[in-house]
Design a protein around this motif. Sequence first.
Motif, PDB file in Angstrom:
ATOM      1  N   PHE A  79      38.734   6.780   0.554  1.00 47.80           N
ATOM      2  CA  PHE A  79      39.326   5.368   1.397  1.00 47.80           C
ATOM      3  C   PHE A  79      39.902   5.226   2.940  1.00 47.80           C
ATOM      4  O   PHE A  79      40.952   6.353   3.369  1.00 47.80           O
ATOM      5  CB  PHE A  79      40.750   5.273   0.613  1.00 47.80           C
ATOM      6  CG  PHE A  79      39.757   4.139  -1.242  1.00 47.80           C
ATOM      7  CD1 PHE A  79      40.371   5.285  -1.763  1.00 47.80           C
ATOM      8  CD2 PHE A  79      38.496   3.572  -1.769  1.00 47.80           C
ATOM      9  CE1 PHE A  79      39.847   4.918  -3.424  1.00 47.80           C
ATOM     10  CE2 PHE A  79      38.414   3.044  -2.706  1.00 47.80           C
ATOM     11  CZ  PHE A  79      38.621   4.287  -3.577  1.00 47.80           C
ATOM     12  N   ALA A  84      35.033   1.406   4.697  1.00 49.47           N
ATOM     13  CA  ALA A  84      34.920   0.429   4.126  1.00 49.47           C
ATOM     14  C   ALA A  84      34.166  -0.866   5.372  1.00 49.47           C
ATOM     15  O   ALA A  84      33.957  -1.725   5.021  1.00 49.47           O
ATOM     16  CB  ALA A  84      36.707  -0.261   4.022  1.00 49.47           C
ATOM     17  N   ASP A 142      34.793  -4.162   3.076  1.00 51.13           N
ATOM     18  CA  ASP A 142      35.359  -3.488   1.818  1.00 51.13           C
ATOM     19  C   ASP A 142      36.903  -4.519   1.728  1.00 51.13           C
ATOM     20  O   ASP A 142      37.829  -3.471   1.932  1.00 51.13           O
ATOM     21  CB  ASP A 142      34.934  -2.503   1.648  1.00 51.13           C
ATOM     22  CG  ASP A 142      35.618  -2.095   0.061  1.00 51.13           C
ATOM     23  OD1 ASP A 142      36.354  -2.844  -0.855  1.00 51.13           O
ATOM     24  OD2 ASP A 142      35.359  -1.293  -0.139  1.00 51.13           O
ATOM     25  N   ARG A 145      39.545  -2.267  -0.189  1.00 51.57           N
ATOM     26  CA  ARG A 145      39.815  -0.653   0.285  1.00 51.57           C
ATOM     27  C   ARG A 145      41.677  -0.696   1.349  1.00 51.57           C
ATOM     28  O   ARG A 145      42.056  -0.126   1.608  1.00 51.57           O
ATOM     29  CB  ARG A 145      38.718   0.175   0.489  1.00 51.57           C
ATOM     30  CG  ARG A 145      38.038   0.318  -0.274  1.00 51.57           C
ATOM     31  CD  ARG A 145      36.455   1.772  -0.025  1.00 51.57           C
ATOM     32  NE  ARG A 145      36.135   2.066  -0.649  1.00 51.57           N
ATOM     33  CZ  ARG A 145      34.770   2.525  -0.419  1.00 51.57           C
ATOM     34  NH1 ARG A 145      34.457   3.437   0.696  1.00 51.57           N
ATOM     35  NH2 ARG A 145      34.122   3.132  -1.691  1.00 51.57           N
TER      36      ARG A 145
END
Length: 483
Positions: A79, A84, A142, A145
């Motif tokens: 991550f 993202a 995203d 995340r």
Amino acid sequence: FDDEDDEDDEDEDDEDDEADDDSDEDDSAGKKKSVASFFSKKAAKPAEDDDDEDEEADEDEDEDEDDEDDAKGGFFGGFSLKSAFRKKNADVSADDSADDDFDDDFDDDDEDYDEESAETVYSEDDEEEDEDEEDDGRKHIDYGRIALILTFVILGIFAVDFCRRLWNDWKSTQGMLDLQNQASSMVESMAGDNSSDSAEPVLTTAPEDTANASTLAATTEPVVAETTTTTAASVDNRETKTIAVSNKLMHSGSVALFDGSHQQVDAPDLVPFSSFPYQHLRLVSTEMQVDSSLSAPIINWFNDFFAATGLGNVLVYATTTAPAYPPYSTVIPERTSGLTLDLAILNEAAKSHSPYTPDGNYAWLTQHAADYGFIVRYPANKADKTGQEGMTWHFRYVGAPHAKYMYENDLCLEEYLLLLQDHPWDSEHLTTTVNDTEYEIYYVPASETGDTTEVKYPITASNAQPIISGDNNSGFVVAMPKE
């Protein structure tokens, strides 16, 4: 002839105009065919490029999978803020590239096409498509995340702060132990070893001061006691003197009782800590005030405490006023007398403090407080007498002779004053020893027939003066040095 020529000229002009109109119609038809040819080619070209775009999309997906595999395995499992946003941005870039190819084909395929018309048709359709694609790229961030990463950051901050607090507490403990290791071997250990009680530490002493009986000001009594005894002294035939004391002074003095039933009448003589050279103690403010008679006892008490233990982190938290925070916020009527001290133990590493308790080496202050004229004003085992719960941190100055007798006989101030009424001048006197000087203590009731009370005291070779204090009730307490 002229008329015929004019008619011929007009016919020729009409023929030229018709030829021009036909030419304009041919040009317009050519342009329309060119536009139709251009869009038919553009409609056919995406079909030819579908296979190439599919292959490029497959290659992009393979590269994305490789990047994700490389990112996995770390603490955050792949991550990142970059991941993202990366995929959607890549899609938008691919779409932008396709738009650029479309523009190039547009220019190459139709060089004779009217640029203004083409740009108008292209810009109206393609700009709307570009804006929709850019909006789609922004909408597909995203957030899950990002929230997970922020959660780990916040947890990390709390973990660092927790470790810092543990480190400060450890440093404070270690610093206290280092100071204690420098102390004399006669000082008890942190475990509370009292084996050194029989040996007195080296103390700084001050000359013995006696009161002026005519003023009855609160007096600085001898501040250090070495050995003490308590006996009863019988009245003998010694030569005496008599002084007249104003009954108004019955409401002031070091042993005067101040509580809900006995209010303070006279204003004390207060001085700030900044006016005398205190050492080895900490203050909330140097402008805190105490009665002027406490300056010498305070200096000697804390200097000797530091000499015996090496500790200098005892904080004077309050004197004449009640702080806003418990337990010091307890209402205590005698605060206004200037004869009290509220003590705390300062943790300098953690920048905090806690109410004083007689634990470990700090017990020295309580065990030797009477040598300097102080008592624990509200002992835990005397709550039924004082009306207050135990306060190990609240000290009251009463003078060394009185403090020694009370400490040795486990008496609170209320019990001591009640006992003294049974020991007037013409009866047995209480005795105690302070710094090799023996004192006899007795009680003189206030006169009910006049404004003054006669107080007798024995004459000594050194012409010693009695220490007289009102009890704020019904008379006077006298402490007289004996030879």
